[in-house]
Design a protein around this motif. Sequence first.
Motif, PDB file in Angstrom:
ATOM      1  N   ILE A   1       0.863  -1.180   0.000  1.00 45.03           N
ATOM      2  CA  ILE A   1       0.000   0.000   0.000  1.00 45.03           C
ATOM      3  C   ILE A   1       0.894   1.223   0.000  1.00 45.03           C
ATOM      4  O   ILE A   1       1.710   1.408   0.908  1.00 45.03           O
ATOM      5  CB  ILE A   1      -0.933  -0.009   1.223  1.00 45.03           C
ATOM      6  CG1 ILE A   1      -1.869  -1.215   1.141  1.00 45.03           C
ATOM      7  CG2 ILE A   1      -1.706   1.300   1.315  1.00 45.03           C
ATOM      8  CD1 ILE A   1      -2.665  -1.462   2.408  1.00 45.03           C
ATOM      9  N   VAL A   2       0.754   2.031  -1.034  1.00 46.82           N
ATOM     10  CA  VAL A   2       1.555   3.244  -1.180  1.00 46.82           C
ATOM     11  C   VAL A   2       0.602   4.402  -1.467  1.00 46.82           C
ATOM     12  O   VAL A   2      -0.222   4.320  -2.388  1.00 46.82           O
ATOM     13  CB  VAL A   2       2.577   3.111  -2.341  1.00 46.82           C
ATOM     14  CG1 VAL A   2       3.349   4.404  -2.524  1.00 46.82           C
ATOM     15  CG2 VAL A   2       3.509   1.939  -2.096  1.00 46.82           C
ATOM     16  N   ILE A   3       0.714   5.452  -0.694  1.00 46.96           N
ATOM     17  CA  ILE A   3      -0.093   6.659  -0.894  1.00 46.96           C
ATOM     18  C   ILE A   3       0.776   7.685  -1.611  1.00 46.96           C
ATOM     19  O   ILE A   3       1.899   7.959  -1.189  1.00 46.96           O
ATOM     20  CB  ILE A   3      -0.600   7.237   0.447  1.00 46.96           C
ATOM     21  CG1 ILE A   3      -1.415   6.190   1.228  1.00 46.96           C
ATOM     22  CG2 ILE A   3      -1.410   8.508   0.224  1.00 46.96           C
ATOM     23  CD1 ILE A   3      -2.667   5.686   0.553  1.00 46.96           C
ATOM     24  N   VAL A   4       0.256   8.228  -2.702  1.00 47.03           N
ATOM     25  CA  VAL A   4       0.984   9.218  -3.497  1.00 47.03           C
ATOM     26  C   VAL A   4       0.206  10.527  -3.515  1.00 47.03           C
ATOM     27  O   VAL A   4      -0.999  10.549  -3.242  1.00 47.03           O
ATOM     28  CB  VAL A   4       1.232   8.715  -4.940  1.00 47.03           C
ATOM     29  CG1 VAL A   4       2.059   7.434  -4.939  1.00 47.03           C
ATOM     30  CG2 VAL A   4      -0.067   8.511  -5.695  1.00 47.03           C
ATOM     31  N   ASN A   5       0.896  11.604  -3.862  1.00 43.95           N
ATOM     32  CA  ASN A   5       0.220  12.887  -4.030  1.00 43.95           C
ATOM     33  C   ASN A   5      -0.785  12.789  -5.175  1.00 43.95           C
ATOM     34  O   ASN A   5      -0.646  11.963  -6.078  1.00 43.95           O
ATOM     35  CB  ASN A   5       1.232  13.997  -4.328  1.00 43.95           C
ATOM     36  CG  ASN A   5       2.087  14.314  -3.134  1.00 43.95           C
ATOM     37  OD1 ASN A   5       1.684  14.132  -1.978  1.00 43.95           O
ATOM     38  ND2 ASN A   5       3.303  14.780  -3.379  1.00 43.95           N
ATOM     39  N   HIS A   6      -1.766  13.659  -5.123  1.00 43.50           N
ATOM     40  CA  HIS A   6      -2.790  13.678  -6.171  1.00 43.50           C
ATOM     41  C   HIS A   6      -2.130  13.820  -7.547  1.00 43.50           C
ATOM     42  O   HIS A   6      -1.206  14.614  -7.718  1.00 43.50           O
ATOM     43  CB  HIS A   6      -3.747  14.848  -5.934  1.00 43.50           C
ATOM     44  CG  HIS A   6      -4.863  14.893  -6.928  1.00 43.50           C
ATOM     45  ND1 HIS A   6      -6.009  14.150  -6.778  1.00 43.50           N
ATOM     46  CD2 HIS A   6      -4.986  15.566  -8.085  1.00 43.50           C
ATOM     47  CE1 HIS A   6      -6.798  14.367  -7.815  1.00 43.50           C
ATOM     48  NE2 HIS A   6      -6.206  15.225  -8.612  1.00 43.50           N
ATOM     49  N   GLN A   7      -2.593  13.049  -8.495  1.00 45.27           N
ATOM     50  CA  GLN A   7      -2.055  13.066  -9.859  1.00 45.27           C
ATOM     51  C   GLN A   7      -3.059  13.734 -10.789  1.00 45.27           C
ATOM     52  O   GLN A   7      -4.220  13.297 -10.864  1.00 45.27           O
ATOM     53  CB  GLN A   7      -1.788  11.637 -10.341  1.00 45.27           C
ATOM     54  CG  GLN A   7      -0.871  10.841  -9.432  1.00 45.27           C
ATOM     55  CD  GLN A   7       0.523  11.415  -9.384  1.00 45.27           C
ATOM     56  OE1 GLN A   7       1.167  11.578 -10.402  1.00 45.27           O
ATOM     57  NE2 GLN A   7       0.994  11.717  -8.181  1.00 45.27           N
ATOM     58  N   PRO A   8      -2.659  14.774 -11.516  1.00 47.91           N
ATOM     59  CA  PRO A   8      -3.598  15.462 -12.399  1.00 47.91           C
ATOM     60  C   PRO A   8      -4.189  14.545 -13.484  1.00 47.91           C
ATOM     61  O   PRO A   8      -5.285  14.795 -13.971  1.00 47.91           O
ATOM     62  CB  PRO A   8      -2.766  16.571 -13.043  1.00 47.91           C
ATOM     63  CG  PRO A   8      -1.465  16.593 -12.348  1.00 47.91           C
ATOM     64  CD  PRO A   8      -1.335  15.374 -11.502  1.00 47.91           C
ATOM     65  N   GLY A   9      -3.510  13.468 -13.834  1.00 45.72           N
ATOM     66  CA  GLY A   9      -3.991  12.579 -14.879  1.00 45.72           C
ATOM     67  C   GLY A   9      -5.090  11.617 -14.456  1.00 45.72           C
ATOM     68  O   GLY A   9      -5.672  10.917 -15.289  1.00 45.72           O
ATOM     69  N   TRP A  10      -5.410  11.566 -13.161  1.00 43.45           N
ATOM     70  CA  TRP A  10      -6.436  10.634 -12.702  1.00 43.45           C
ATOM     71  C   TRP A  10      -7.794  10.908 -13.334  1.00 43.45           C
ATOM     72  O   TRP A  10      -8.506  10.002 -13.716  1.00 43.45           O
ATOM     73  CB  TRP A  10      -6.549  10.661 -11.185  1.00 43.45           C
ATOM     74  CG  TRP A  10      -5.420   9.948 -10.485  1.00 43.45           C
ATOM     75  CD1 TRP A  10      -4.583   8.988 -10.994  1.00 43.45           C
ATOM     76  CD2 TRP A  10      -5.000  10.133  -9.133  1.00 43.45           C
ATOM     77  NE1 TRP A  10      -3.687   8.565 -10.051  1.00 43.45           N
ATOM     78  CE2 TRP A  10      -3.920   9.255  -8.892  1.00 43.45           C
ATOM     79  CE3 TRP A  10      -5.440  10.957  -8.099  1.00 43.45           C
ATOM     80  CZ2 TRP A  10      -3.275   9.178  -7.656  1.00 43.45           C
ATOM     81  CZ3 TRP A  10      -4.799  10.875  -6.873  1.00 43.45           C
ATOM     82  CH2 TRP A  10      -3.728   9.989  -6.658  1.00 43.45           C
ATOM     83  N   ARG A  11      -8.154  12.160 -13.459  1.00 45.93           N
ATOM     84  CA  ARG A  11      -9.464  12.509 -14.035  1.00 45.93           C
ATOM     85  C   ARG A  11      -9.547  12.049 -15.488  1.00 45.93           C
ATOM     86  O   ARG A  11     -10.533  11.439 -15.901  1.00 45.93           O
ATOM     87  CB  ARG A  11      -9.716  14.015 -13.920  1.00 45.93           C
ATOM     88  CG  ARG A  11     -10.995  14.488 -14.555  1.00 45.93           C
ATOM     89  CD  ARG A  11     -12.186  14.078 -13.734  1.00 45.93           C
ATOM     90  NE  ARG A  11     -13.408  14.422 -14.458  1.00 45.93           N
ATOM     91  CZ  ARG A  11     -14.579  13.949 -14.154  1.00 45.93           C
ATOM     92  NH1 ARG A  11     -14.723  13.140 -13.130  1.00 45.93           N
ATOM     93  NH2 ARG A  11     -15.643  14.286 -14.837  1.00 45.93           N
ATOM     94  N   ALA A  12      -8.524  12.320 -16.266  1.00 44.57           N
ATOM     95  CA  ALA A  12      -8.523  11.917 -17.677  1.00 44.57           C
ATOM     96  C   ALA A  12      -8.526  10.395 -17.813  1.00 44.57           C
ATOM     97  O   ALA A  12      -9.200   9.845 -18.697  1.00 44.57           O
ATOM     98  CB  ALA A  12      -7.318  12.513 -18.405  1.00 44.57           C
ATOM     99  N   ALA A  13      -7.802   9.710 -16.941  1.00 45.22           N
ATOM    100  CA  ALA A  13      -7.797   8.245 -16.984  1.00 45.22           C
ATOM    101  C   ALA A  13      -9.196   7.713 -16.699  1.00 45.22           C
ATOM    102  O   ALA A  13      -9.668   6.785 -17.373  1.00 45.22           O
ATOM    103  CB  ALA A  13      -6.794   7.696 -15.972  1.00 45.22           C
ATOM    104  N   PHE A  14      -9.872   8.298 -15.713  1.00 42.64           N
ATOM    105  CA  PHE A  14     -11.247   7.882 -15.445  1.00 42.64           C
ATOM    106  C   PHE A  14     -12.137   8.131 -16.663  1.00 42.64           C
ATOM    107  O   PHE A  14     -12.951   7.278 -17.035  1.00 42.64           O
ATOM    108  CB  PHE A  14     -11.857   8.597 -14.230  1.00 42.64           C
ATOM    109  CG  PHE A  14     -13.353   8.481 -14.245  1.00 42.64           C
ATOM    110  CD1 PHE A  14     -13.962   7.293 -13.877  1.00 42.64           C
ATOM    111  CD2 PHE A  14     -14.141   9.524 -14.705  1.00 42.64           C
ATOM    112  CE1 PHE A  14     -15.344   7.155 -13.959  1.00 42.64           C
ATOM    113  CE2 PHE A  14     -15.510   9.399 -14.792  1.00 42.64           C
ATOM    114  CZ  PHE A  14     -16.115   8.210 -14.417  1.00 42.64           C
ATOM    115  N   GLU A  15     -12.027   9.303 -17.260  1.00 40.92           N
ATOM    116  CA  GLU A  15     -12.890   9.629 -18.403  1.00 40.92           C
ATOM    117  C   GLU A  15     -12.716   8.626 -19.537  1.00 40.92           C
ATOM    118  O   GLU A  15     -13.688   8.206 -20.166  1.00 40.92           O
ATOM    119  CB  GLU A  15     -12.631  11.059 -18.874  1.00 40.92           C
ATOM    120  CG  GLU A  15     -13.161  12.089 -17.887  1.00 40.92           C
ATOM    121  CD  GLU A  15     -12.747  13.511 -18.203  1.00 40.92           C
ATOM    122  OE1 GLU A  15     -11.973  13.731 -19.159  1.00 40.92           O
ATOM    123  OE2 GLU A  15     -13.196  14.413 -17.469  1.00 40.92           O
TER     124      GLU A  15
END
Length: 191
Positions: free
Chosen positions: A4-18
């Motif tokens: 389990i690794v927690i990372v800072n928010h990634q701006p690409g997460w929204r586009a990957a979801f879309e």
Amino acid sequence: MERIVIVNHQPGWRAAFESLGGRLRAALGRKALRIDHIGSTSVPGLAAKDVLDIQVTVAGLEPSIEDAVTRAGYQRVLRIDCDHRPPGGVDDPAEWTKWFFRNSPELRRVNLHVRIAGRANQRYPLLFRDYLRAHRDAAEAYAQVKRALAERHASDADAYYDVKDPVCDIIMVGADAWAERTGWAPPASDC
């Protein structure tokens, strides 16, 4: 066992979801009443595991749904068939039933939750997400808990979730009060 690794928010997460949500919409059509980006990756600025959580809302858990999701590249994880029931939550087990899918390990990791419209477990992640989006301080406190848990229990998912789930339940007490006070209702489907 995956760490389990927690990372800072990634701006690409929204586009990957879309992108993924669009493929699921194409595979499911009207069988999916909603397709939503949920979980920590759906909250701007929130640290998270680099795993997208997607909720598909359906009228019922029917074989045609499983077939369509499987054709879209996901495999059902049979041992996960319900959600954690929070203290004081609805006692009816049907309110917490779901189907859970994962995609192929060589692809971007996705946890796909298929839940029935109007059930307690379908509402929970949408309200949780929207509450954290509206309350930065709560989101930051939640991120601190997740980081501390990941530092202490990176190789023990059971220990991680044994603490994280009740923390989410505490946040939901505030979220439920906020929803009642503001008249919150789920916004339009993300996809």
